[in-house]
Write a protein that holds these residues in place. Structure first.
Motif, PDB file in Angstrom:
ATOM      1  N   ASP A 164       0.824  -1.208   0.000  1.00  0.00           N
ATOM      2  CA  ASP A 164       0.000   0.000   0.000  1.00  0.00           C
ATOM      3  C   ASP A 164       0.858   1.259   0.000  1.00  0.00           C
ATOM      4  OD1 ASP A 164      -2.382  -1.452   0.042  1.00  0.00           O
ATOM      5  OD2 ASP A 164      -2.301  -1.655   2.221  1.00  0.00           O
ATOM      6  N   LEU A 165       1.969   1.233   0.739  1.00  0.00           N
ATOM      7  CA  LEU A 165       2.871   2.382   0.744  1.00  0.00           C
ATOM      8  C   LEU A 165       3.510   2.575  -0.620  1.00  0.00           C
ATOM      9  CD1 LEU A 165       4.642   2.005   4.214  1.00  0.00           C
ATOM     10  CD2 LEU A 165       2.936   3.703   3.548  1.00  0.00           C
ATOM     11  N   ASP A 166       3.865   1.486  -1.267  1.00  0.00           N
ATOM     12  CA  ASP A 166       4.433   1.585  -2.615  1.00  0.00           C
ATOM     13  C   ASP A 166       3.413   2.182  -3.582  1.00  0.00           C
ATOM     14  OD1 ASP A 166       6.783   0.471  -1.710  1.00  0.00           O
ATOM     15  OD2 ASP A 166       6.319  -1.556  -2.423  1.00  0.00           O
ATOM     16  N   THR A 189       3.093   5.870  -2.942  1.00  0.00           N
ATOM     17  CA  THR A 189       4.263   6.557  -3.494  1.00  0.00           C
ATOM     18  C   THR A 189       4.155   6.684  -5.006  1.00  0.00           C
ATOM     19  OG1 THR A 189       5.658   5.761  -1.682  1.00  0.00           O
ATOM     20  CG2 THR A 189       6.769   6.463  -3.688  1.00  0.00           C
ATOM     21  N   ALA A 242       2.704   8.705   3.686  1.00  0.00           N
ATOM     22  CA  ALA A 242       3.441   7.440   3.698  1.00  0.00           C
ATOM     23  C   ALA A 242       4.539   7.452   4.751  1.00  0.00           C
ATOM     24  CB  ALA A 242       4.023   7.169   2.317  1.00  0.00           C
ATOM     25  N   ILE A 302       3.673   6.834   8.309  1.00  0.00           N
ATOM     26  CA  ILE A 302       3.475   5.415   8.627  1.00  0.00           C
ATOM     27  C   ILE A 302       4.810   4.683   8.731  1.00  0.00           C
ATOM     28  CG2 ILE A 302       2.452   3.258   7.769  1.00  0.00           C
ATOM     29  CD1 ILE A 302       0.329   5.086   6.367  1.00  0.00           C
ATOM     30  N   ASP A 303       5.723   5.000   7.812  1.00  0.00           N
ATOM     31  CA  ASP A 303       7.036   4.340   7.793  1.00  0.00           C
ATOM     32  C   ASP A 303       8.100   5.367   7.446  1.00  0.00           C
ATOM     33  OD1 ASP A 303       9.298   2.835   7.497  1.00  0.00           O
ATOM     34  OD2 ASP A 303       8.520   1.539   5.900  1.00  0.00           O
ATOM     35  N   HIS A 337      10.669   4.561   4.608  1.00  0.00           N
ATOM     36  CA  HIS A 337      10.222   4.100   3.287  1.00  0.00           C
ATOM     37  C   HIS A 337      11.027   4.817   2.197  1.00  0.00           C
ATOM     38  CE1 HIS A 337       7.475   3.435  -0.176  1.00  0.00           C
ATOM     39  NE2 HIS A 337       7.326   2.265   0.421  1.00  0.00           N
ATOM     40  N   SER A 372       9.228   6.738  -0.769  1.00  0.00           N
ATOM     41  CA  SER A 372       8.552   7.982  -0.384  1.00  0.00           C
ATOM     42  C   SER A 372       9.550   9.117  -0.207  1.00  0.00           C
ATOM     43  CB  SER A 372       7.746   7.770   0.903  1.00  0.00           C
ATOM     44  OG  SER A 372       6.727   6.818   0.696  1.00  0.00           O
TER      45      SER A 372
END
Length: 330
Positions: free
Chosen positions: A5-7, A10, A32, A35-36, A39, A42
């Motif tokens: 989901d993060l990818d 991004t 993003a 959350i991380d 990452h 991002s």
């Protein structure tokens, strides 16, 4: 939210950035990273966002951190070089690209970005050589072919410039910005019929930012002045392009001249010259300034602007093409 989901978030941020929707891209990157914080993708897109916002020092810090954390990742060094170029730190840019090139065979996009540094330094022969290498690796890449055409045009090799744009409709990765550049180059070379499909395609997209600015320049040259003004409005108010950008001020001045408003054109050009410190490129502003000063009856000012413009042009030709060309300049 998982890694996938993060990818995806991004990737969507990157698409926002390509559309010049910088605010939306930044919001997605920050979401993003909330959350991380580690990452990588991002941070990479955020660095590009910062660069688009003109926050060059912040962009350099992001990409420098990524390059130091992942020193064997070539594209981080490339992005750092691009950030240095945007900040006009060309020696640092060349150093970052050298670090990346030392890691192995470069991808064509990296060669393209390296060529842009050479072009900024007005080393057009080196830029041309690097772009030829890039095009050998990616013969259908829109940005590489367009940059090669512009480099050839600036070197005075119009036949090579036209060859680089042959069959441009089949190029891969066409964007509003590359379409605008293709339309502009073909128009400059008098290839209006070949430029027409690109122009109509471009106007249907109604781009923002620098693409809209280039669109305005094309339309002005074709005497489509109302459309040029509309495109300039999109360039001025619908993007992250700063109001003090010399190219934007020049386009506004040219349209003011078309309205015989030479006082406004003079003021716009003088404003552009205040922040334009690269003497070898100042002739692009000084020649039209001389026209407006002459129209206003300031003949001494027009003569002084014309003399400085010729000196600037001679310096440009000497730097870009060689001493022989420079010595033959007026």
């Amino acid at each position: 939210m998982g890694a996938t989901d993060l990818d995806t978030l991004t990737r969507l941020a990157g698409e926002d950035l390509q559309r010049d929707d910088v605010a939306a891209a930044e919001a997605k990157c920050l979401r993003a990273l909330d959350i991380d914080r580690e990452h990588e993708g991002s941070w990479t897109v955020l660095g590009m966002v910062l660069q688009a916002q003109g926050r060059h020092d912040d962009s350099i810090r992001v990409f420098n951190s990524l390059a130091l954390k992942h020193p064997d990742t070539m594209h981080h060094w490339e992005n750092l070089g691009v950030a240095y170029r945007a900040a006009k730190r060309f020696d640092d840019a060349l150093g970052a690209f050298a670090r990346g090139l030392a890691l192995g065979s470069p991808p064509p996009q990296m060669l393209y970005n390296l060529a842009l540094v050479h072009a900024e330094l007005l080393d057009l022969p080196s830029a041309n050589e690097v772009l030829m290498r890039a095009r050998t690796l990616a013969p259908r890449d829109a940005w590489i072919s367009t940059a090669l055409a512009k480099c050839c045009y600036d070197l005075g090799d119009f036949e090579a410039a036209q060859r680089a744009l042959e069959g441009w409709q089949q190029l891969e990765g066409l964007t509003p910005a590359s379409l605008a550049e293709i339309a502009y180059l073909l128009t400059l070379m008098g290839q209006v019929s070949k430029a027409q499909p690109a122009i109509e395609w471009l106007t249907s997209l109604a781009p923002l930012g620098r693409a809209a600015l280039t669109e305005a320049n094309v339309l002005e040259r074709l005497n489509r002045l109302a459309e040029a003004r509309s495109a300039l409005q999109r360039a001025r108010f619908g993007s992250s392009l700063p109001a003090s950008d010399p190219d934007l001020l020049l386009a506004e001045a040219v349209l003011a001249q078309r309205d015989s408003n030479h006082a406004q054109a003079r003021d716009l050009l003088n404003q552009a010259l205040k922040d334009h410190h690269h003497f070898a490129l100042r002739h692009n502003l000084l020649f039209p300034l001389a026209v407006s000063l002459d129209a206003l009856g300031d003949y001494a000012g027009a003569f002084a602007a014309m003399r400085e413009a010729h000196r600037s042009q001679a310096q440009y030709l000497e730097a870009a093409i060689g001493k022989t060309a420079g010595s033959k300049s007026p």
